[in-house]
Design a protein around this motif. Structure first.
Motif, PDB file in Angstrom:
ATOM      1  N   GLY A  20       1.888  37.623  52.389  1.00  0.00           N
ATOM      2  CA  GLY A  20       2.615  38.752  52.944  1.00  0.00           C
ATOM      3  C   GLY A  20       2.334  40.090  52.292  1.00  0.00           C
ATOM      4  N   GLN A  21       1.854  40.091  51.061  1.00  0.00           N
ATOM      5  CA  GLN A  21       1.652  41.354  50.350  1.00  0.00           C
ATOM      6  C   GLN A  21       0.588  42.239  50.993  1.00  0.00           C
ATOM      7  N   ILE A  24       1.767  44.222  53.998  1.00  0.00           N
ATOM      8  CA  ILE A  24       2.727  45.252  53.599  1.00  0.00           C
ATOM      9  C   ILE A  24       1.991  46.404  52.917  1.00  0.00           C
ATOM     10  N   VAL A  34       8.166  51.396  56.285  1.00  0.00           N
ATOM     11  CA  VAL A  34       8.161  49.940  56.113  1.00  0.00           C
ATOM     12  C   VAL A  34       9.494  49.476  55.541  1.00  0.00           C
ATOM     13  N   ALA A  36      10.467  45.885  53.873  1.00  0.00           N
ATOM     14  CA  ALA A  36       9.932  44.584  53.487  1.00  0.00           C
ATOM     15  C   ALA A  36      11.023  43.766  52.811  1.00  0.00           C
ATOM     16  N   MET A  38      11.391  40.295  51.013  1.00  0.00           N
ATOM     17  CA  MET A  38      10.547  39.277  50.403  1.00  0.00           C
ATOM     18  C   MET A  38      11.388  38.430  49.456  1.00  0.00           C
ATOM     19  N   LYS A  44       7.316  42.300  45.232  1.00  0.00           N
ATOM     20  CA  LYS A  44       7.700  43.508  45.968  1.00  0.00           C
ATOM     21  C   LYS A  44       7.181  44.775  45.292  1.00  0.00           C
ATOM     22  N   CYS A  47       3.856  46.051  46.079  1.00  0.00           N
ATOM     23  CA  CYS A  47       3.712  46.554  47.447  1.00  0.00           C
ATOM     24  C   CYS A  47       3.985  48.047  47.565  1.00  0.00           C
ATOM     25  N   PHE A 170      12.258  48.057  50.045  1.00  0.00           N
ATOM     26  CA  PHE A 170      11.975  46.684  49.616  1.00  0.00           C
ATOM     27  C   PHE A 170      13.252  46.013  49.109  1.00  0.00           C
TER      28      PHE A 170
END
Length: 172
Positions: A20-21, A24, A34, A36, A38, A44, A47, A170
């Motif tokens: 997933g990183q 992002i 964004v 995110a 996580m 995080k 990111c 995040f």
């Protein structure tokens, strides 16, 4: 190897992104707004830290905990990244060093608590600082219904509009 992947390896010491990183990071680098969500320990911070190095200008990181800010700034400095924090826990020398790095255009990441946004001097400082992105760490604190609500988080939208920059939030 892309510039982002080269920095992932050379600065942060990772040979690959966690699940997933990469998506992002690509979205943040391209200037998209964004959100995110996580898992805890999912990476995080990387990111927003990695895009801060790729993008021109300064990334402002809004974070709720002084200890977390200090840890992240120390870790970034240890790998050669110009980072600083403006917190109530700073010594006068630490604060002056941050202001100097901002005025010289050296700082890549500036951490601050949401309460700093209430200070009359913060917006003028950030307007002069070539801010290119705002990152909100622990973004769940924005929710008025959560137990962690901090009213000054509501100022982030005004800051984003005033600076006209993308916002990346995040949380776990």
């Amino acid at each position: 190897m892309s510039h982002t992947q080269a920095l992932l390896s050379s600065v942060f010491g990772f040979s690959a992104f966690r699940p997933g990183q990469e998506e992002i990071v690509d979205a943040v680098v391209s200037g998209q707004n964004v959100l995110a969500i996580m898992p805890t320990g999912g990476g995080k911070s990387l990111c927003f830290q990695l895009p801060a190095l790729v993008r021109d200008g300064l990334t402002v990181v809004i974070s709720p905990l002084i200890a977390l800010m200090r840890d992240q700034v120390q870790a970034l400095k240890a790998v050669g990244v110009e980072a600083g924090a403006l917190t109530a826990g700073n010594t006068e020398e630490e604060t002056e060093a941050v202001f100097d790095a901002i005025s010289e255009g050296r700082l890549k990441l500036l951490y601050m608590a949401p309460e700093r946004l209430a200070s009359g001097g913060t917006l003028p400082l950030l307007r002069r600082a070539n801010v290119s992105m705002i990152a909100v760490d622990e973004a769940h604190c924005v929710s008025q219904w959560g137990h962690d609500f901090r009213p000054d988080y509501l100022r982030i939208g005004d800051l984003r509009r005033a600076l006209d920059v993308p916002l990346a939030a995040f949380t776990a």
